[in-house]
Design an enzyme around this catalytic site. Structure first.
Site, PDB file in Angstrom:
ATOM      1  N   LEU A 252      -4.472  -0.532  54.952  1.00  0.00           N
ATOM      2  CA  LEU A 252      -3.389  -0.267  56.086  1.00  0.00           C
ATOM      3  C   LEU A 252      -3.031   1.399  55.950  1.00  0.00           C
ATOM      4  O   LEU A 252      -2.316   1.905  56.957  1.00  0.00           O
ATOM      5  CB  LEU A 252      -2.497  -0.870  56.098  1.00  0.00           C
ATOM      6  CG  LEU A 252      -2.532  -2.241  56.427  1.00  0.00           C
ATOM      7  CD1 LEU A 252      -1.424  -3.314  56.319  1.00  0.00           C
ATOM      8  CD2 LEU A 252      -3.272  -2.820  57.837  1.00  0.00           C
ATOM      9  N   GLY A 253      -3.011   1.945  54.698  1.00  0.00           N
ATOM     10  CA  GLY A 253      -2.372   3.255  54.405  1.00  0.00           C
ATOM     11  C   GLY A 253      -2.095   3.347  52.848  1.00  0.00           C
ATOM     12  O   GLY A 253      -2.283   2.530  52.026  1.00  0.00           O
ATOM     13  N   GLY A 255       0.268   5.373  50.043  1.00  0.00           N
ATOM     14  CA  GLY A 255       1.467   6.252  49.884  1.00  0.00           C
ATOM     15  C   GLY A 255       1.637   6.872  48.665  1.00  0.00           C
ATOM     16  O   GLY A 255       0.596   6.880  48.015  1.00  0.00           O
ATOM     17  N   PHE A 257       3.100   5.885  45.861  1.00  0.00           N
ATOM     18  CA  PHE A 257       3.099   4.787  44.795  1.00  0.00           C
ATOM     19  C   PHE A 257       1.832   4.064  44.931  1.00  0.00           C
ATOM     20  O   PHE A 257       1.692   3.013  44.204  1.00  0.00           O
ATOM     21  CB  PHE A 257       4.406   4.174  44.781  1.00  0.00           C
ATOM     22  CG  PHE A 257       5.372   4.890  44.175  1.00  0.00           C
ATOM     23  CD1 PHE A 257       5.768   5.061  42.521  1.00  0.00           C
ATOM     24  CD2 PHE A 257       6.795   5.462  44.950  1.00  0.00           C
ATOM     25  CE1 PHE A 257       6.707   5.797  42.198  1.00  0.00           C
ATOM     26  CE2 PHE A 257       7.476   6.175  44.124  1.00  0.00           C
ATOM     27  CZ  PHE A 257       7.499   6.295  42.861  1.00  0.00           C
ATOM     28  N   GLY A 258       1.143   4.057  46.034  1.00  0.00           N
ATOM     29  CA  GLY A 258       0.146   3.031  45.978  1.00  0.00           C
ATOM     30  C   GLY A 258      -0.587   2.784  47.278  1.00  0.00           C
ATOM     31  O   GLY A 258       0.227   3.311  48.403  1.00  0.00           O
ATOM     32  N   VAL A 260      -1.443   0.120  50.661  1.00  0.00           N
ATOM     33  CA  VAL A 260      -0.968  -1.064  51.319  1.00  0.00           C
ATOM     34  C   VAL A 260      -2.275  -1.575  51.915  1.00  0.00           C
ATOM     35  O   VAL A 260      -2.864  -1.209  52.486  1.00  0.00           O
ATOM     36  CB  VAL A 260       0.144  -0.553  52.510  1.00  0.00           C
ATOM     37  CG1 VAL A 260       0.633  -2.041  53.127  1.00  0.00           C
ATOM     38  CG2 VAL A 260       1.333   0.066  51.848  1.00  0.00           C
ATOM     39  N   LYS A 274       1.676  -4.047  49.227  1.00  0.00           N
ATOM     40  CA  LYS A 274       1.779  -2.593  48.585  1.00  0.00           C
ATOM     41  C   LYS A 274       1.595  -2.858  46.970  1.00  0.00           C
ATOM     42  O   LYS A 274       2.171  -3.349  46.397  1.00  0.00           O
ATOM     43  CB  LYS A 274       3.372  -2.162  48.917  1.00  0.00           C
ATOM     44  CG  LYS A 274       3.305  -0.581  48.016  1.00  0.00           C
ATOM     45  CD  LYS A 274       4.692  -0.090  48.076  1.00  0.00           C
ATOM     46  CE  LYS A 274       5.222   0.495  49.527  1.00  0.00           C
ATOM     47  NZ  LYS A 274       6.403   1.139  49.595  1.00  0.00           N
ATOM     48  N   ASP A 372      13.971   9.153  53.145  1.00  0.00           N
ATOM     49  CA  ASP A 372      12.512   9.606  53.798  1.00  0.00           C
ATOM     50  C   ASP A 372      12.638   8.995  55.297  1.00  0.00           C
ATOM     51  O   ASP A 372      11.846   8.472  55.464  1.00  0.00           O
ATOM     52  CB  ASP A 372      11.622   9.221  53.108  1.00  0.00           C
ATOM     53  CG  ASP A 372      10.089  10.115  53.336  1.00  0.00           C
ATOM     54  OD1 ASP A 372      10.471  10.858  54.010  1.00  0.00           O
ATOM     55  OD2 ASP A 372       9.003   9.411  53.015  1.00  0.00           O
TER      56      ASP A 372
END
Length: 593
Positions: A252-253, A255, A257-258, A260, A274, A372
């Site tokens: 799904l995307g 970031g 830290f890892g 998803v 995640k 954020d």
């Protein structure tokens, strides 16, 4: 089917001709949905079911027939004052499975009550007090209640003004002694079995801990916080999540830290998983998120479903929201008009986001700073309810010490970062207020706050927008693609956004006041011209700056802010290069349609 709503089978005696019931679909008459009509509450008196109203805030529809239900003395939509929640002990609201599936949450008593209070569609809610923490909200217009002395549940119902409980003798349930005794015996047995099970678990854990290897004991101590937090969210094994995500095949995307992934549990619940990367960073993210997110429950926050701590694998499991993130709806092209949000949707999203952040700042035991806030981290459900996501950057702050002296990493998205982030000034909840102000301006305009175009005379949009506001041209700031804009709400939102992005944190309002200003509860003074962050620090690309704790400096609020380049040097990092400015695409916990 009898007139009391129950289905029965009768038999007739050939000798006497008497007709007696031999079977009933529902043995407990008060469990029959709607037996006491809408807003009616069923109880027992002398072993017979009786109907009454929830409180003195209600009147019976028919004084002579309690089964016709009750009605509020003042309807919620006509309430001139505050709407409050009536608390009904040992009471549950009956539901049908379809509505339970969509409106069930695992929360505490306060969240079960408050989530319903702030929801426009919720009428009442019931918390099952059997240790499961299950709360289900009633969103239909029909409420059927059941009250009994041994029912392990508490219900909440919206009323206008102060809740006025019934006299204690109003709905006497003492007559149902046999049922009460049976329920009491069942509860005693359940409690005893639970205690014995806990004793067995503790004994087994003790044997494992003291009989295992030194390495196992070190790992156990290392993740003690995670083991403690596992009481609220569900603990999954790595194999379970691997199977649920089909081998982590649908991303799904990604970031900081890892990655998803989308998955589906055995009960067909769709989830977002995640997968944390790096044992050091992953552990820190994991320990922080599980400890903080599992203790936060709000309608406008993404819900943590569970986690995985299996060997070196660290994963977080969130609810999956199909509509995706806010940016996909705000910054759409002309050929994606089906994704264009109406003004009503936008204003409600702004309010919902503000309420979610207010909960983190002012209503949690410890102030939680998100760090954020941006459209990519505001997710929407199918009804366009805003849910703030990604608490990976959140820091728990001691309310007595508004400085956070142990920020091991500084992360955020340029264009939304408050000036004090990069000036090494104290980091407080006002940083989130600044970011929210930029997002609010984008919700109104449908344009990135750092956008530069010929239409803005080569200026950043946020600066150009204030100049237009000063000229009285608020309509020029509003997204021209949407119609039926409430001009009063739009002007209110624009003024609030400029208050939020003031350079000095002391000039920015608290989030609770921000929400009140948006709601029109308090008047808004004309905001002064905000001094925007230097052009080079507001290009809007993702930025990550890591440093050792010892490399961080905090300055007194009166200390002049250093320049953009010196602020990077102070925290032990070099100014960003084009490659570093690109960063990783912000991960959304959801997929878009």
């Amino acid at each position: 089917m009898d007139n009391d709503g129950n289905l029965r089978i009768y038999s007739t005696s050939e000798s006497s001709g008497n007709i007696t019931p031999t079977w009933a679909a529902v043995t407990d008459q008060c469990q029959v949905y709607g037996f006491c009509g809408n807003m009616g509450v069923c109880g027992y008196k002398d072993s017979n079911p009786v109907c009454g109203c929830p409180s003195q805030n209600f009147d019976p529809v028919d004084e002579h027939d309690g089964r016709k239900g009750c009605r509020r003395k003042v309807e919620i939509e006509d309430c001139p004052g505050d709407v409050t929640m009536l608390q009904l002990e040992h009471t549950k609201f009956l539901t049908y499975p379809p509505e339970v599936n969509d409106q069930t949450f695992i929360v505490g008593s306060v969240a079960c009550r408050m989530n319903c209070l702030v929801s426009g569609s919720c009428i009442g809610s019931t918390l099952v007090a059997d240790g499961s923490g299950i709360c289900y909200m009633k969103t239909t217009d029909f409420v059927s209640g059941y009250q009994g002395a041994v029912l392990p549940s508490t219900s909440f119902l919206k009323v206008c003004g102060q809740a006025v409980p019934n006299p204690s003798s109003y709905l006497d349930t003492s007559g149902n002694d046999n049922d009460s005794l049976l329920h009491a015996m069942v509860i005693v047995v359940v409690v005893l079995v639970t205690l014995l099970s806990l004793f067995a678990i503790v004994t087994g854990f003790w044997c494992w801990f003291y009989g295992g290897s030194k390495k196992s004991r070190r790992m156990s101590a290392q993740y003690e916080l995670v083991d403690y937090a596992s009481g609220a969210p569900v603990k999954f094994s790595y194999k379970e999540l691997q199977h649920s995500t089909k081998g982590f095949s649908e991303s799904l995307g990604e970031g900081g830290f890892g990655v998803v992934y989308k998955g589906t549990l055995a009960n067909r619940m769709v989830i977002a998983v995640k997968q944390l990367e790096g044992i050091e960073q992953g552990e820190m993210q994991f320990r922080m998120e599980v400890a903080t997110i599992s203790s936060t429950h709000h309608l406008n926050l993404v819900r943590l479903v569970g986690f995985c701590s299996d060997g070196r694998h660290r994963l977080l499991v969130y609810e999956f929201l199909r509509s995706g993130s806010l940016d996909k709806f705000l910054f759409t092209s002309n050929d994606q008009s089906e994704k264009l949000l109406t003004w009503e949707n936008r204003f409600n999203i702004a309010l919902g986001t503000g309420r979610g952040i207010t909960y983190l700042h002012e209503e949690c035991r410890d102030c939680i700073i998100h760090c954020d806030i941006k459209p990519e981290n505001i997710l929407l459900d199918e009804g366009y309810t805003a849910k703030v996501s990604d608490f990976g950057l959140a820091k728990l702050m001691n309310p007595k010490d508004h400085r956070h002296l142990s920020l091991a990493s500084i992360r955020g998205t340029r264009g939304y970062l408050a000036p004090e982030w990069l000036a090494n000034h104290p980091i407080t909840s006002k940083c989130d207020v600044y970011s929210y102000g930029m997002v609010l301006l984008e919700i109104v305009s449908g344009r990135r706050n750092f956008e530069v175009s010929p239409e803005t005379d080569g200026k950043k949009f946020s600066l150009w927008a204030y100049l237009e506001f000063e000229k009285g041209h608020t309509e020029a700031i509003v997204d021209k693609r949407i119609k039926d804009v409430d001009s009063e709400e739009a002007e209110r939102a624009i003024m609030v956004s400029f208050w939020c992005i003031q350079e000095q944190p002391s000039q920015r309002p608290m989030m609770g006041k921000v929400v009140q200003m948006l709601e029109g509860v308090i008047d808004i003074e004309r905001p002064p011209a905000p001094k925007l962050v230097a052009e080079g620090l507001s290009s809007g690309t993702a930025m990550t700056v890591n440093s050792d704790v010892s490399g961080l400096q905090t300055y007194a609020a009166s200390t002049p802010a250093p320049s953009s380049s010196s602020s990077f040097m102070n925290i032990g990092a070099s100014p960003p290069t084009p490659e570093r400015e690109m960063g990783k695409e912000s991960s959304s916990l959801l997929g878009s349609k």
